[in-house]
Structure formats: structure tokens, C-alpha cells
Design a protein around this motif. Structure first.
Motif, mmCIF file in Angstrom:
data_model
loop_
_atom_site.group_PDB
_atom_site.id
_atom_site.type_symbol
_atom_site.label_atom_id
_atom_site.label_comp_id
_atom_site.label_asym_id
_atom_site.label_seq_id
_atom_site.Cartn_x
_atom_site.Cartn_y
_atom_site.Cartn_z
ATOM 1 N N PRO A 153 0.763 -1.119 0.003
ATOM 2 C CA PRO A 153 -0.293 0.032 -0.162
ATOM 3 C C PRO A 153 0.893 1.334 0.073
ATOM 4 O O PRO A 153 0.476 2.343 -0.674
ATOM 5 N N ALA A 154 1.998 1.024 0.641
ATOM 6 C CA ALA A 154 2.892 2.427 0.632
ATOM 7 C C ALA A 154 3.400 2.747 -0.761
ATOM 8 O O ALA A 154 3.305 3.871 -1.184
ATOM 9 N N THR A 155 3.671 1.787 -1.516
ATOM 10 C CA THR A 155 4.218 1.926 -2.706
ATOM 11 C C THR A 155 2.859 2.262 -3.666
ATOM 12 O O THR A 155 3.287 3.418 -4.627
ATOM 13 N N THR A 156 1.761 1.985 -3.494
ATOM 14 C CA THR A 156 0.737 2.017 -4.310
ATOM 15 C C THR A 156 0.314 3.730 -4.121
ATOM 16 O O THR A 156 0.063 4.468 -4.979
ATOM 17 N N ALA A 157 0.242 4.035 -2.974
ATOM 18 C CA ALA A 157 0.144 5.439 -2.686
ATOM 19 C C ALA A 157 1.114 6.517 -3.288
ATOM 20 O O ALA A 157 0.593 7.451 -4.049
ATOM 21 N N LEU A 158 2.452 6.079 -3.226
ATOM 22 C CA LEU A 158 3.305 6.971 -3.784
ATOM 23 C C LEU A 158 3.340 6.951 -5.262
ATOM 24 O O LEU A 158 3.519 8.209 -5.636
#
Length: 218
Positions: free
Chosen positions: A116-121
Motif C-alpha cells: 500500500p505504501a508503494t501504491t500510494a506513492l
């Protein structure tokens, strides 16, 4: 304050993006599905920042097994809807671009799992500014901020980055304490979810992205 930082570690929730609307909505949905009382919005904000398993245990009073089940309920809902119910804080995207242009390596260091962190970025066009993206492991075995910081430094060192003078940027006491376990100082951002008391032990406080830029880059 010295500006001779060798690398930067950035928290995500409350530091780069205001993710509280999506997180709190998904938490309320999860607790309702589990037949548990849904705290007020203000109380749910306390869940934002620390590892979610810890929040289910410490704030919702769940056992370890109950917390893991709650995570299994929460995560798909958050990935489908909540993750996009957020926004980048004013000036932060521009600051990350400046950091990248300064050639000082930067790693994400978040207790949010890396997917989710990479998805958000990626969603906000920010991933390109990071040398390394480090978060909690998918099973959240690595979710303590101290463990995330250690992994971020390890990954940076593995690609030849000088990690002798790093600095953490975050908005909660978990960032401050987790970084301190590795001798890393923290600059605290006031626009996140932390209280004034959580600023204890930091080396600087920034009220705006411009102030943070001055502390990081001079």
C-alpha cells in the motif's frame, strides 16, 4: 543545525500524505463488521501512524489473534477504497523533488506495508523521488518503526549509500523513538497527527514544507 546529512528517511502517513480519512473510514468499517464499538473520529486518529496490529491490540483491546483477524478484514477494504482517500500535504511533493535533485539519497521508512505504501506513492507520482522504498513486511512481522529504520538503512547501505549521518522525518513519537534506537535524529513535522508532547527528543520542528526544506537542505 547541520545540513550535511548523508541520507534522509521519511515517514509516510502524517508526513507525506494525509491518509487519515481513508484509514479511519476503513477502521470504522472493520470494527463495525467485527461487531465492536466504533470509536469517535478523534479516537480513531490515534490509530494512524503506529503499526495497525499494535493499534488493534493497544487501542481496541484485542488479543494477538483477534488483531490479526481484524487486519485480515481491514486490509482488503483499505486497499480497494481507503488508500485513495488521502492527499499530499502542501509543498511536500515539491520538497521531495528538491531532495531528489540535491542528490542526497532518500528512503521511505513507514510502518505501512510496502504494497500500500508503494501504491500510494505511485498514485501521487512521488515514488520516483525515492532511492529506496521501505515499509513493514506484508505479514507485519517487520512493522516496529525501529525495525523499519534498520531495514531502510540496510537497503541504502547495500547499494552504496553513505548512511553515516542520516536523519528521520516524521510526525509521531514512534518515528522519534524508532529512529533513536539506531542513533538517528528526527525532525518533527507539525502538520501530521502527533501532539506537541510527541516532539520530545527531536532535533527540529517544521510547521511547513518550506521550513522542513530549510532544515534538510539549508
Amino acid at each position: 543545525m547541520t545540513t550535511n546529512w548523508s541520507c534522509f528517511l521519511f515517514d509516510l502517513d502524517g508526513t507525506i500524505i494525509d491518509s487519515a480519512p481513508g484509514i479511519t473510514a476503513s477502521l470504522a468499517w472493520t470494527l463495525e463488521r467485527l461487531g465492536r464499538p466504533v470509536p469517535s473520529h478523534t479516537e480513531l486518529l490515534a490509530y494512524v501512524g503506529p503499526p495497525i496490529l499494535d493499534s488493534f491490540r493497544d487501542l481496541a483491546g484485542m488479543s494477538v489473534d483477534e488483531a490479526r483477524h481484524a487486519l485480515e478484514v481491514y486490509r482488503p477494504h483499505y486497499l480497494q477504497t481507503g488508500i485513495f482517500n488521502s492527499s499530499v500535504y502542501p509543498g511536500v511533493a515539491e520538497l521531495l523533488k528538491r531532495v531528489q535533485e540535491s542528490a542526497i539519497p532518500i528512503s521511505l521508512a513507514t510502518s505501512k506495508p510496502e504494497l500500500p505504501a508503494t501504491t500510494a506513492l505511485d498514485y501521487y507520482g512521488l515514488a520516483q523521488h525515492f532511492t529506496v522504498i521501505t515499509g513493514a513486511s506484508q505479514d507485519e512481522v517487520r512493522s516496529r518503526k525501529a525495525d523499519v529504520v534498520a531495514e531502510a538503512l540496510r537497503r541504502l547501505a547495500a547499494i552504496g549509500v553513505d548512511t553515516s549521518n542520516p536523519v528521520m522525518v516524521g510526525d509521531r513519537e514512534h518515528d522519534v523513538h524508532g529512529a533513536a534506537e539506531h542513533g538517528v535524529p528526527t525532525i518533527f513535522v507539525e502538520w501530521g497527527y502527533g501532539t506537541v508532547a510527541e516532539q520530545a527528543g527531536t532535533i527540529g520542528v517544521a510547521a511547513t514544507a518550506e521550513e522542513l526544506g530549510a532544515l534538510l537542505l539549508g
